[in-house]
Motif scaffolding. Structure first.
Motif, PDB file in Angstrom:
ATOM      1  N   THR A  64      97.021  77.315   8.869  1.00 33.38           N
ATOM      2  CA  THR A  64      96.214  78.404   9.418  1.00 33.38           C
ATOM      3  C   THR A  64      96.704  78.652  10.832  1.00 33.38           C
ATOM      4  O   THR A  64      97.422  77.824  11.406  1.00 33.38           O
ATOM      5  CB  THR A  64      94.705  78.086   9.360  1.00 33.38           C
ATOM      6  N   TRP A  65      96.332  79.785  11.389  1.00 34.24           N
ATOM      7  CA  TRP A  65      96.782  80.160  12.729  1.00 34.24           C
ATOM      8  C   TRP A  65      95.596  80.223  13.679  1.00 34.24           C
ATOM      9  O   TRP A  65      94.518  80.679  13.299  1.00 34.24           O
ATOM     10  CB  TRP A  65      97.491  81.510  12.672  1.00 34.24           C
ATOM     11  N   VAL A  66      95.817  79.773  14.921  1.00 32.37           N
ATOM     12  CA  VAL A  66      94.762  79.720  15.929  1.00 32.37           C
ATOM     13  C   VAL A  66      95.228  80.490  17.158  1.00 32.37           C
ATOM     14  O   VAL A  66      96.283  80.194  17.722  1.00 32.37           O
ATOM     15  CB  VAL A  66      94.423  78.265  16.315  1.00 32.37           C
ATOM     16  N   LEU A  67      94.417  81.448  17.560  1.00 27.05           N
ATOM     17  CA  LEU A  67      94.695  82.249  18.742  1.00 27.05           C
ATOM     18  C   LEU A  67      94.611  81.369  19.989  1.00 27.05           C
ATOM     19  O   LEU A  67      93.729  80.513  20.105  1.00 27.05           O
ATOM     20  CB  LEU A  67      93.668  83.374  18.824  1.00 27.05           C
ATOM     21  N   ASP A  68      95.540  81.580  20.891  1.00 29.32           N
ATOM     22  CA  ASP A  68      95.539  80.850  22.159  1.00 29.32           C
ATOM     23  C   ASP A  68      94.156  80.900  22.809  1.00 29.32           C
ATOM     24  O   ASP A  68      93.496  81.926  22.770  1.00 29.32           O
ATOM     25  CB  ASP A  68      96.555  81.508  23.109  1.00 29.32           C
ATOM     26  N   ASP A  69      93.742  79.816  23.382  1.00 27.34           N
ATOM     27  CA  ASP A  69      92.467  79.697  24.100  1.00 27.34           C
ATOM     28  C   ASP A  69      91.246  79.633  23.196  1.00 27.34           C
ATOM     29  O   ASP A  69      90.128  79.735  23.678  1.00 27.34           O
ATOM     30  CB  ASP A  69      92.283  80.821  25.134  1.00 27.34           C
ATOM     31  N   GLU A 106      90.068  74.992  17.674  1.00 23.62           N
ATOM     32  CA  GLU A 106      90.970  73.839  17.726  1.00 23.62           C
ATOM     33  C   GLU A 106      90.199  72.545  17.516  1.00 23.62           C
ATOM     34  O   GLU A 106      90.643  71.673  16.762  1.00 23.62           O
ATOM     35  CB  GLU A 106      91.723  73.813  19.060  1.00 23.62           C
ATOM     36  N   ARG A 107      89.042  72.401  18.178  1.00 25.72           N
ATOM     37  CA  ARG A 107      88.226  71.184  18.002  1.00 25.72           C
ATOM     38  C   ARG A 107      87.748  71.069  16.550  1.00 25.72           C
ATOM     39  O   ARG A 107      87.760  69.983  15.974  1.00 25.72           O
ATOM     40  CB  ARG A 107      87.036  71.192  18.962  1.00 25.72           C
ATOM     41  N   PHE A 108      87.315  72.181  15.977  1.00 26.79           N
ATOM     42  CA  PHE A 108      86.845  72.207  14.587  1.00 26.79           C
ATOM     43  C   PHE A 108      87.960  71.768  13.630  1.00 26.79           C
ATOM     44  O   PHE A 108      87.756  70.895  12.784  1.00 26.79           O
ATOM     45  CB  PHE A 108      86.353  73.627  14.252  1.00 26.79           C
ATOM     46  N   LEU A 109      89.133  72.360  13.776  1.00 24.47           N
ATOM     47  CA  LEU A 109      90.243  72.023  12.881  1.00 24.47           C
ATOM     48  C   LEU A 109      90.711  70.591  13.096  1.00 24.47           C
ATOM     49  O   LEU A 109      91.032  69.889  12.130  1.00 24.47           O
ATOM     50  CB  LEU A 109      91.398  73.011  13.071  1.00 24.47           C
ATOM     51  N   ASP A 110      90.763  70.154  14.348  1.00 18.42           N
ATOM     52  CA  ASP A 110      91.162  68.781  14.646  1.00 18.42           C
ATOM     53  C   ASP A 110      90.204  67.795  13.977  1.00 18.42           C
ATOM     54  O   ASP A 110      90.642  66.816  13.364  1.00 18.42           O
ATOM     55  CB  ASP A 110      91.192  68.564  16.166  1.00 18.42           C
ATOM     56  N   ALA A 111      88.909  68.055  14.065  1.00 14.45           N
ATOM     57  CA  ALA A 111      87.908  67.167  13.446  1.00 14.45           C
ATOM     58  C   ALA A 111      88.057  67.147  11.923  1.00 14.45           C
ATOM     59  O   ALA A 111      87.713  66.158  11.280  1.00 14.45           O
ATOM     60  CB  ALA A 111      86.501  67.604  13.826  1.00 14.45           C
ATOM     61  N   ALA A 112      88.607  68.238  11.354  1.00 13.04           N
ATOM     62  CA  ALA A 112      88.793  68.321   9.903  1.00 13.04           C
ATOM     63  C   ALA A 112      90.135  67.745   9.458  1.00 13.04           C
ATOM     64  O   ALA A 112      90.421  67.711   8.260  1.00 13.04           O
ATOM     65  CB  ALA A 112      88.680  69.774   9.446  1.00 13.04           C
ATOM     66  N   GLY A 113      90.953  67.294  10.406  1.00 10.68           N
ATOM     67  CA  GLY A 113      92.217  66.655  10.046  1.00 10.68           C
ATOM     68  C   GLY A 113      93.443  67.534  10.150  1.00 10.68           C
ATOM     69  O   GLY A 113      94.539  67.112   9.778  1.00 10.68           O
ATOM     70  N   LEU A 114      93.309  68.754  10.642  1.00 10.74           N
ATOM     71  CA  LEU A 114      94.467  69.610  10.853  1.00 10.74           C
ATOM     72  C   LEU A 114      94.978  69.417  12.272  1.00 10.74           C
ATOM     73  O   LEU A 114      94.235  68.971  13.146  1.00 10.74           O
ATOM     74  CB  LEU A 114      94.116  71.087  10.644  1.00 10.74           C
ATOM     75  N   GLY A 115      96.233  69.779  12.494  1.00 10.99           N
ATOM     76  CA  GLY A 115      96.787  69.686  13.829  1.00 10.99           C
ATOM     77  C   GLY A 115      97.888  70.699  14.027  1.00 10.99           C
ATOM     78  O   GLY A 115      98.448  71.217  13.052  1.00 10.99           O
ATOM     79  N   PRO A 116      98.224  70.995  15.286  1.00 13.76           N
ATOM     80  CA  PRO A 116      99.310  71.944  15.554  1.00 13.76           C
ATOM     81  C   PRO A 116     100.625  71.363  15.058  1.00 13.76           C
ATOM     82  O   PRO A 116     100.878  70.170  15.184  1.00 13.76           O
ATOM     83  CB  PRO A 116      99.281  72.099  17.071  1.00 13.76           C
ATOM     84  N   ASP A 117     101.471  72.223  14.454  1.00 10.17           N
ATOM     85  CA  ASP A 117     102.739  71.727  13.917  1.00 10.17           C
ATOM     86  C   ASP A 117     103.955  72.274  14.653  1.00 10.17           C
ATOM     87  O   ASP A 117     105.082  72.123  14.202  1.00 10.17           O
ATOM     88  CB  ASP A 117     102.835  71.997  12.413  1.00 10.17           C
ATOM     89  N   GLY A 118     103.719  72.917  15.810  1.00  8.58           N
ATOM     90  CA  GLY A 118     104.827  73.368  16.638  1.00  8.58           C
ATOM     91  C   GLY A 118     105.253  74.813  16.412  1.00  8.58           C
ATOM     92  O   GLY A 118     106.023  75.354  17.206  1.00  8.58           O
ATOM     93  N   MET A 119     104.770  75.457  15.366  1.00  6.72           N
ATOM     94  CA  MET A 119     105.131  76.854  15.109  1.00  6.72           C
ATOM     95  C   MET A 119     104.181  77.765  15.895  1.00  6.72           C
ATOM     96  O   MET A 119     103.009  77.468  16.033  1.00  6.72           O
ATOM     97  CB  MET A 119     105.021  77.178  13.622  1.00  6.72           C
ATOM     98  N   TRP A 129      98.443  75.589  12.719  1.00 11.01           N
ATOM     99  CA  TRP A 129      97.875  74.280  12.477  1.00 11.01           C
ATOM    100  C   TRP A 129      98.028  73.989  10.986  1.00 11.01           C
ATOM    101  O   TRP A 129      97.943  74.900  10.162  1.00 11.01           O
ATOM    102  CB  TRP A 129      96.395  74.259  12.852  1.00 11.01           C
ATOM    103  N   SER A 130      98.242  72.725  10.653  1.00 11.08           N
ATOM    104  CA  SER A 130      98.456  72.401   9.241  1.00 11.08           C
ATOM    105  C   SER A 130      98.030  70.969   8.931  1.00 11.08           C
ATOM    106  O   SER A 130      97.770  70.179   9.837  1.00 11.08           O
ATOM    107  CB  SER A 130      99.943  72.583   8.885  1.00 11.08           C
ATOM    108  N   ALA A 131      97.976  70.687   7.645  1.00  8.49           N
ATOM    109  CA  ALA A 131      97.656  69.335   7.170  1.00  8.49           C
ATOM    110  C   ALA A 131      98.067  69.226   5.709  1.00  8.49           C
ATOM    111  O   ALA A 131      98.104  70.225   4.981  1.00  8.49           O
ATOM    112  CB  ALA A 131      96.164  69.043   7.299  1.00  8.49           C
TER     113      ALA A 131
END
Length: 169
Positions: free
Chosen positions: A126-131, A136-149, A165-167
C-alpha cells in the motif's frame, strides 16, 4: 430499562450499489482531516465529488479485472469506512474521522488482507502519503513497513511523495 450488548454492531462486508455515496463522503472527510495540508490549499475543495462517486459506483458494480474488490465498514447500518483492493495491494483504506479509533480500520485491513490471500497473494503493498504519521503508526502496528519504494504525485498545487509499505501475508 436500557439494553446492553455484549459486542458493538460493527462489521465489514463487500460494497453494494448505493455504498458509493457514503464512501465518497468518507473519503472527502478523511482527506480533509488528514491530507489537506500535504496536498495543497484548495485541492480537497476542488475534488469532483460527482466523478469520485461515479468511479466508486463503477468499482463496486464492474471491477476492472479479477482481484479487484471494494469493502465497507459499518457501524450499525451506516458506512463509516472502506477499503479497495487490487491484485496484491490495498488501493485505498479510509475511515470517517468521526469513527476513527473504533476498530474499523483494523477490521477493514484484516478483511482486505483476507481477500488478497483468497486471490492468491503472498504479499500486500500500500502507499502512504508523506506526513501521514497516523497511517504509518497504524500500518506499523499491523506488521507492515516501508520497503524503500517511493513515487511522486502531482496535485496541481504541488508534488507530493508517497512511500510504499509492504508485508508478507
Amino acid at each position: 430499562m436500557a439494553l446492553f450488548r455484549e459486542s458493538a454492531d460493527v462489521s465489514v462486508r463487500p460494497a453494494v450499489p448505493g455504498d458509493e455515496t457514503p464512501m465518497t463522503a468518507v473519503q472527502v472527510a478523511a482527506w480533509r482531516a488528514t491530507h489537506e495540508t500535504a496536498l495543497g490549499d484548495g485541492v480537497v475543495d476542488a475534488l469532483d465529488v460527482d466523478a469520485m462517486r461515479d468511479r466508486w459506483a463503477s468499482a463496486i458494480t464492474a471491477p476492472p479485472a479479477q482481484g479487484f474488490a471494494v469493502l465497507v465498514a459499518l457501524a450499525g447500518p451506516v458506512v463509516v469506512g472502506f477499503a479497495a483492493v487490487g491484485p496484491g495491494q490495498i488501493l485505498a483504506l479510509e475511515v470517517d474521522p468521526d469513527h476513527q479509533r473504533g476498530g474499523h480500520g483494523s477490521r477493514l485491513l484484516a478483511a482486505a488482507v483476507d481477500r488478497l490471500r483468497t486471490d492468491g497473494a503472498d504479499r500486500v503493498v500500500t502507499w502512504v502519503l508523506d506526513d501521514d504519521t497516523a497511517r504509518e503508526r497504524f500500518l506499523d502496528a499491523a506488521g507492515l513497513g516501508p520497503d524503500g519504494m517511493e513515487r511522486v504525485l502531482a496535485t496541481g498545487v504541488r508534488d507530493v511523495v508517497e512511500r510504499r509499505w509492504s508485508a508478507e501475508i
